[in-house]
Write a protein that holds these residues in place. Sequence first.
Motif, short mmCIF file in Angstrom:
data_model
loop_
_atom_site.label_atom_id
_atom_site.label_comp_id
_atom_site.label_asym_id
_atom_site.label_seq_id
_atom_site.Cartn_x
_atom_site.Cartn_y
_atom_site.Cartn_z
N ALA A 1 -2.41 23.38 25.46
CA ALA A 1 -2.36 25.02 25.63
C ALA A 1 -1.40 25.35 24.71
N ASP A 2 -1.60 25.05 23.29
CA ASP A 2 -0.69 25.76 22.40
C ASP A 2 -1.21 26.66 21.31
N GLY A 3 -2.43 26.91 21.67
CA GLY A 3 -3.29 27.81 20.64
C GLY A 3 -3.78 27.13 19.38
N TYR A 4 -3.72 25.80 19.14
CA TYR A 4 -4.31 25.07 18.04
C TYR A 4 -5.76 24.56 18.19
N THR A 5 -6.11 24.71 19.34
CA THR A 5 -7.63 24.48 19.78
C THR A 5 -7.94 25.37 20.58
N LEU A 6 -9.21 25.90 19.90
CA LEU A 6 -9.67 27.20 20.39
C LEU A 6 -11.25 27.15 20.50
N LEU A 7 -12.13 27.96 21.50
CA LEU A 7 -13.47 27.66 21.62
C LEU A 7 -14.06 28.78 21.19
N THR B 1 -8.18 30.54 28.93
CA THR B 1 -7.77 31.78 28.80
C THR B 1 -8.60 32.90 27.95
N PRO B 2 -9.54 33.48 28.68
CA PRO B 2 -10.32 34.23 27.85
C PRO B 2 -9.72 35.30 26.74
N ILE B 3 -9.99 35.26 25.58
CA ILE B 3 -9.07 36.18 24.60
C ILE B 3 -10.02 37.26 24.57
N CYS B 4 -11.14 37.46 23.71
CA CYS B 4 -11.84 38.69 23.42
C CYS B 4 -13.30 38.15 23.14
N LEU C 1 -11.92 31.89 23.31
CA LEU C 1 -11.32 31.33 24.64
C LEU C 1 -10.27 30.34 24.19
N ALA C 2 -9.25 30.18 24.72
CA ALA C 2 -8.34 29.08 24.48
C ALA C 2 -8.00 28.37 25.75
N VAL D 1 -1.36 34.28 22.80
CA VAL D 1 -2.47 35.05 23.29
C VAL D 1 -2.80 36.48 22.77
N ALA D 2 -1.54 37.17 22.82
CA ALA D 2 -1.45 38.13 22.46
C ALA D 2 -1.88 38.26 20.65
#
Length: 335
Positions: free
Chosen positions: A96-102, A128-131, A267-268, A277-278
């Motif tokens: 959960a470091d932001g380097y693999t996203l869906l 973690t749903p982003i946008c 999503l993350a 996330v921000a």
Amino acid sequence: MQHPSPGAASSAFRRALAATGLVLMASSASTAIAQPGYPEKPIRLVVGFPAGGPTDVVARAFADFAGRALAHPVIVDNKPGANTILAAEVVASAPADGYTLLLGATNHTMIPALYSARVKFDALRSFTPICTMAISPTVLVVGPAMPVATLAEFLQQVRAQPGKRTYATPGSGSGGHFASEQFTRLAGVRMNHIPYKGAAQAVTDLMGGQVDSSFATLGSVLPQVQTGKLKALAVASPQRSALLPGVPTFEESGLKGYSADAWYGLLAPAGTPADVVARLDRVASDFAQAPATADKLRGLGMQAANTCGAAFTAQLDGEIKAATRTARELDLKLD
């Protein structure tokens, strides 16, 4: 010419050195603000469909934009299979470091309704749903195997051959599958489902006459409709699409209460740090709101859409519950 005394020179040197130190400190602070820790390496954006489909198109447009905004490459990784379960598993189990996203789509919320016994993640809590970044209406299209011009003619043909006329989808349990089954239930007809491993191959076979029809996202068939290779009969939205102003809605064509829009969003993994996330939220929002994005998506049969954070989470939660009810009512289960 007078020269300063050794003491005065030393004092001046110390003042100059201190001033230099202050400048360096200020420069260092400025650099820290201008270059936050995330990201420090390329980012992997996983897509659960093959290259060429609408989800992949959105992913590549976002990857290009985000790569420039974050000053690090965003690499699209296509992992098709099992109705995007393989791709979602990769991201759910990643650090959960932001380097693999869906880059997910509407069918993500249908996974719990169809695969509860085999899925190793929770479609909502493992992420973690982003946008959301884009939406696309569903449109009923037919190919050369079914030369009809209106929804009424289509229904006449289907009713004349119960269970024999076919519809193609990007996969069993996909958004297209749910949209198709909802249509057959509302219209009171029976059709034969032909699932594919993505939208691109489904569209190819539809144009080739191997299947009769498809309830497809507009983004996956717009070029073919515009060139006359496919015929659009009705749009599953409250209003007509500005891209197909001559195509009526299902409501206008006599089928009441049928609507099916598809979303595409970021999503993350669950637990991704708030500051990461921000940052991703800001980049995704900037992408969705950029005029160039609106122009690009419009040409693909989509429109920009920006629902983020808690609102996106609530949307996913509501869709998961609705899909579970629909699957139960239609007796759809793919475990």
